[in-house]
Every structure is written in C-alpha cells, then in structure tokens.
Write a protein that holds these residues in place. Structure first.
Motif, PDB file in Angstrom:
ATOM      1  N   SER A  92      -2.873   1.716  -4.852  1.00  0.00           N
ATOM      2  CA  SER A  92      -1.859   1.257  -3.911  1.00  0.00           C
ATOM      3  C   SER A  92      -0.460   1.721  -4.294  1.00  0.00           C
ATOM      4  O   SER A  92       0.486   1.490  -3.545  1.00  0.00           O
ATOM      5  CB  SER A  92      -1.873  -0.278  -3.811  1.00  0.00           C
ATOM      6  OG  SER A  92      -1.602  -0.861  -5.067  1.00  0.00           O
ATOM      7  N   GLN A 102      -5.598   7.948  -3.519  1.00  0.00           N
ATOM      8  CA  GLN A 102      -5.560   6.959  -2.445  1.00  0.00           C
ATOM      9  C   GLN A 102      -6.968   6.612  -1.974  1.00  0.00           C
ATOM     10  O   GLN A 102      -7.258   5.460  -1.675  1.00  0.00           O
ATOM     11  CB  GLN A 102      -4.723   7.485  -1.281  1.00  0.00           C
ATOM     12  CG  GLN A 102      -4.365   6.426  -0.249  1.00  0.00           C
ATOM     13  CD  GLN A 102      -3.328   6.909   0.737  1.00  0.00           C
ATOM     14  OE1 GLN A 102      -3.015   8.091   0.786  1.00  0.00           O
ATOM     15  NE2 GLN A 102      -2.799   6.000   1.530  1.00  0.00           N
ATOM     16  N   ILE A 153       0.859  -1.169   0.000  1.00  0.00           N
ATOM     17  CA  ILE A 153       0.000   0.000   0.000  1.00  0.00           C
ATOM     18  C   ILE A 153       0.900   1.224   0.000  1.00  0.00           C
ATOM     19  O   ILE A 153       2.097   1.131   0.254  1.00  0.00           O
ATOM     20  CB  ILE A 153      -0.947   0.038   1.218  1.00  0.00           C
ATOM     21  CG1 ILE A 153      -0.135   0.033   2.526  1.00  0.00           C
ATOM     22  CG2 ILE A 153      -1.905  -1.119   1.190  1.00  0.00           C
ATOM     23  CD1 ILE A 153      -0.970   0.229   3.752  1.00  0.00           C
ATOM     24  N   ASN A 162     -11.192  -1.678  -4.998  1.00  0.00           N
ATOM     25  CA  ASN A 162     -10.778  -0.838  -6.107  1.00  0.00           C
ATOM     26  C   ASN A 162     -11.987  -0.604  -7.017  1.00  0.00           C
ATOM     27  O   ASN A 162     -13.134  -0.798  -6.606  1.00  0.00           O
ATOM     28  CB  ASN A 162      -9.607  -1.489  -6.859  1.00  0.00           C
ATOM     29  CG  ASN A 162      -9.979  -2.844  -7.455  1.00  0.00           C
ATOM     30  OD1 ASN A 162     -11.151  -3.237  -7.508  1.00  0.00           O
ATOM     31  ND2 ASN A 162      -8.983  -3.571  -7.930  1.00  0.00           N
TER      32      ASN A 162
END
Length: 278
Positions: A130, A125, A32, A238
C-alpha cells in the motif's frame, strides 16, 4: 533491542489450513498507493516524510536496527505489536526484490525476540503493498497458517490453491547471507511461475521484481508469486492473507469473502496451481 522494550514503546505510541478472519477497524482508513498523488497544500507534521518516501514515521519511531533500517510502529496496526522495518533510503521501492540489508535487519529482530515473530514483504502493487517506500512488516506469528506445517520436521503441506515455494531453516545455523541465497532461489522459482515484473505503476521499472510475497520465521521461509492484489475493493490480501489469515475492516468484507469463496479468491490472487486445489 529486546522484546519488552519494543512492546513498551509500541504501547506507548499506540496510547499517545482453515481460513481465519480478523475483524479490525484499524484498516478502515489505511491508505493505498494513489495513481496520481495529490499535490500538497501545506505541511502536516504527522505527514512529514524522508526525501523520496511516501511513509510518515513521525511519532511512530522505535529505534534504529541497522545502518539501513529503522523500526517503527505501524500506524494501521492489527496486532500487538505490528511493526515496520523501513529503509532509511526513502528512494528504495516496494517493487524491488529484497537485498542483504533487508534480510539481515529482519533476521536480527527475529533472532533477538523471545516470542515467535513473522516478517513479511509485499512486493509490488499486485503483491499487496500500500506504500511505495520499501519496508518489511513484523508481528507475532498467527496460529494455524498454511505454512505452519513447516514448524515440524514431519509436517505435511496442505493443498493450497496457488503456487508457493518454501524451505525449512536451521534457526541456529542460518546466516543473512545464506537466507539471501535461499530467498533468491525461491524467488527464481516464483518468477518462473509468475508473469514477470508488475506494470501497475504505469511503466515497468528496470529494477522491478516479479510481484510476490515473502514470509519468514526462524524456522521457515515462503515465497509465492502474485497475479493481483485484490478481487474487488473488499477482497484483497497481503502476504499473511495468502497464508490463510485474512484481515478485514468490516463485517461486510467478511460476507464478501464468503460470497466470493476464499479458496477461489486466493487462487486468482496468486498463481493458480495446475492440479486440483483445496
């Protein structure tokens, strides 16, 4: 560059309206974005990166798509194939909106491949990215996405719990320039519903776009604003996850999603619709 070549290269590199959960160990060690990147104590050949980049493509490169983008195999793949379109310019950032070169490279691949693929972009973000180096991702289109109704002219949209904006496309009449116009229009709508550029990186860069997800197939485009990337460490998604295809690394993560409630969680991760949702 045809699909059989991409699949053979991917395999070679790997060897050397309902919610769907995909359980895969590929995400266990996925990185991340660190708030304070650690200082390098040495050079690992697998971590060699282009100047300005935080993505290593060493050993995973498939080929150049354009003067602006390189096609690579995703080191944390959860599909066959799972690809990334990475900008050659390592200083382009994932919190920026898409430009003509990005859409042109993605559309070239979508149009050239025989199988139905989806390209997606996690902007910012809070949009689920990531890595900071600007990149799109591609994979075979999962079945039964929230947006699958767009595959037919008379398909009816599901009542998703978040704001989203979409457009059916003419696969034969679309051009990258026209697709960019559509994207800009949908992003404007998403921005009006969103909360402005992300401040997750400590400051708001002047070129930061509203955190959003972009999903593109040969038949449709979806853009949706995001409020946050995750509910907790075990419940984040996502762009594809926002369309109901949620990828997790452990069985415990599935249990966590069920406990939180997928519909309630996606409402919080996106921008909640005013009317009653699913």
């Amino acid at each position: 560059m045809n699909e059989s070549f991409i699949l053979s290269e991917f395999d070679r590199l790997v060897t050397s309206g309902t919610f769907q959960f995909l359980l895969t160990s590929a995400l266990v060690n996925k990185p991340i974005i660190p708030l304070k990147p650690p200082a390098a104590n040495g050079i690992d050949v697998l971590d060699q990166k282009r100047e300005g980049s935080d993505i290593s493509t060493h050993g995973f490169e498939i080929g150049q798509i354009s003067t602006s983008h390189l096609l690579v195999a995703n080191r944390f793949s959860w599909a066959r194939p799972h690809l990334m379109l990475v900008t050659f310019d390592g200083y382009q950032r994932q919190y920026e909106g898409l430009g003509l070169n990005d859409i042109e490279s993605a559309w070239f691949l979508l149009s050239a491949l025989d199988t139905d693929y989806v390209a997606f972009y996690n902007c910012g973000q809070d949009g689920g990215c990531s890595r900071l180096h600007k990149h799109l991702q591609l994979m075979p289109t999962p079945p039964k996405l929230f947006a699958s109704f767009l595959d037919s002219k008379d398909g009816q949209p599901p009542r998703v719990p978040f704001e989203w904006f979409y457009r059916r496309l003419d696969p034969h009449g679309s051009t990258p320039q026209r697709l960019l116009e559509i994207y800009d229009h949908l992003l404007e709508q998403a921005t009006n519903k969103g909360r402005g550029p992300s401040e997750s990186f400590g400051t708001t860069p002047p070129n930061a776009a509203c955190p959003h997800n972009f999903i593109l197939t040969k038949r449709w485009m979806v853009v949706l604003p995001r409020q946050r990337a995750a509910i907790n460490k075990q419940a984040g998604v996502n762009a594809i996850g926002m369309l109901g295809y949620i990828v997790v690394a452990t069985k415990e993560e599935i249990d966590n999603w069920i406990r939180l409630g997928p519909t309630k969680s996606l409402r919080e991760l996106g921008v909640a619709r005013q009317e009653e949702a699913l």
